[in-house]
Design a protein around this motif. Structure first.
Motif, PDB file in Angstrom:
ATOM      1  N   ASP A 118       7.359  29.594  12.589  1.00 34.48           N
ATOM      2  CA  ASP A 118       6.791  30.613  11.625  1.00 34.48           C
ATOM      3  C   ASP A 118       8.110  31.692  11.233  1.00 34.48           C
ATOM      4  O   ASP A 118       7.690  32.663  10.668  1.00 34.48           O
ATOM      5  CB  ASP A 118       5.408  31.377  12.205  1.00 34.48           C
ATOM      6  N   CYS A 119       8.950  31.299  11.513  1.00 38.55           N
ATOM      7  CA  CYS A 119      10.255  32.171  11.088  1.00 38.55           C
ATOM      8  C   CYS A 119      11.487  31.350  10.569  1.00 38.55           C
ATOM      9  O   CYS A 119      11.412  29.910  10.638  1.00 38.55           O
ATOM     10  CB  CYS A 119      10.655  32.904  12.491  1.00 38.55           C
ATOM     11  N   THR A 172       7.528  36.225  11.002  1.00 35.52           N
ATOM     12  CA  THR A 172       6.033  36.533  10.614  1.00 35.52           C
ATOM     13  C   THR A 172       5.270  36.438  11.704  1.00 35.52           C
ATOM     14  O   THR A 172       5.608  36.085  12.660  1.00 35.52           O
ATOM     15  CB  THR A 172       5.769  35.230   9.466  1.00 35.52           C
ATOM     16  N   GLY A 221       2.984  34.113  11.722  1.00 37.95           N
ATOM     17  CA  GLY A 221       2.441  32.701  11.681  1.00 37.95           C
ATOM     18  C   GLY A 221       1.089  32.769  10.967  1.00 37.95           C
ATOM     19  O   GLY A 221       0.391  33.864  10.863  1.00 37.95           O
ATOM     20  N   ARG A 222       0.584  31.761  10.502  1.00 34.77           N
ATOM     21  CA  ARG A 222      -0.787  31.592   9.802  1.00 34.77           C
ATOM     22  C   ARG A 222      -1.952  32.017  11.361  1.00 34.77           C
ATOM     23  O   ARG A 222      -1.622  31.435  12.108  1.00 34.77           O
ATOM     24  CB  ARG A 222      -0.871  30.138   9.230  1.00 34.77           C
ATOM     25  N   ALA A 267       0.548  33.656   6.983  1.00 32.76           N
ATOM     26  CA  ALA A 267       1.336  34.269   7.692  1.00 32.76           C
ATOM     27  C   ALA A 267       1.962  35.671   6.960  1.00 32.76           C
ATOM     28  O   ALA A 267       2.130  35.749   5.860  1.00 32.76           O
ATOM     29  CB  ALA A 267       2.634  33.529   7.986  1.00 32.76           C
ATOM     30  N   ILE A 276       5.208  26.737   5.718  1.00 35.04           N
ATOM     31  CA  ILE A 276       4.133  27.391   5.959  1.00 35.04           C
ATOM     32  C   ILE A 276       3.251  27.841   4.748  1.00 35.04           C
ATOM     33  O   ILE A 276       2.081  28.307   5.158  1.00 35.04           O
ATOM     34  CB  ILE A 276       4.164  28.346   7.324  1.00 35.04           C
TER      35      ILE A 276
END
Length: 127
Positions: free
Chosen positions: A19-20, A35, A37-38, A50, A78
């Motif tokens: 997520d980064c 972030t 993340g979702r 996110a 994402i």
């Protein structure tokens, strides 16, 4: 991983890891985008996108398109991101700097980052 030429003519490698996103030049990390993340609430509703919790680009590499490219590459992986917080939050929570706000506004124009919650029309179907 993608390599792009920034506005200064440098070849910058962007890597998305979960997520980064991270930016490298000549093997040295010159930027990152972090972030949440979702986030899943439950199976009956869509995930929360996110949210940006931090980003930084080395001062010698700023204003060269690196942050925007990190956002773009992460969005490809994402989905559209929620913006970081505009103002310092409760308990000293991380908030956008002036540079971070400028990049956020630019990425919002490009459709990579959703509008700030206060800017959303409640009658709109868009987040």
């Amino acid at each position: 991983m993608v390599v792009f030429r920034d506005k200064a003519g440098r070849d910058i490698r962007i890597e998305v890891d979960g997520d980064c996103a991270y930016a490298y030049h000549d093997g040295k990390k010159v930027g990152d985008l972090i972030t949440t993340g979702r986030r899943e609430i439950d199976e009956r509703s869509p995930d929360i996108p996110a949210e940006i919790t931090g980003w930084d680009v080395d001062p010698a590499y700023r204003r060269a398109g690196i942050a925007t490219e990190m956002v773009s590459q992460l969005v490809d992986e994402i989905g559209t991101l929620l913006p970081g917080k505009r103002d310092r939050g409760i308990g000293g929570e991380n908030a956008l700097t002036d540079d971070g706000l400028h990049i956020t506004l630019k990425c919002q124009e490009l459709g990579l980052i959703y509008p700030f919650p206060d800017d959303v029309d409640p009658c709109s179907e868009r987040i």
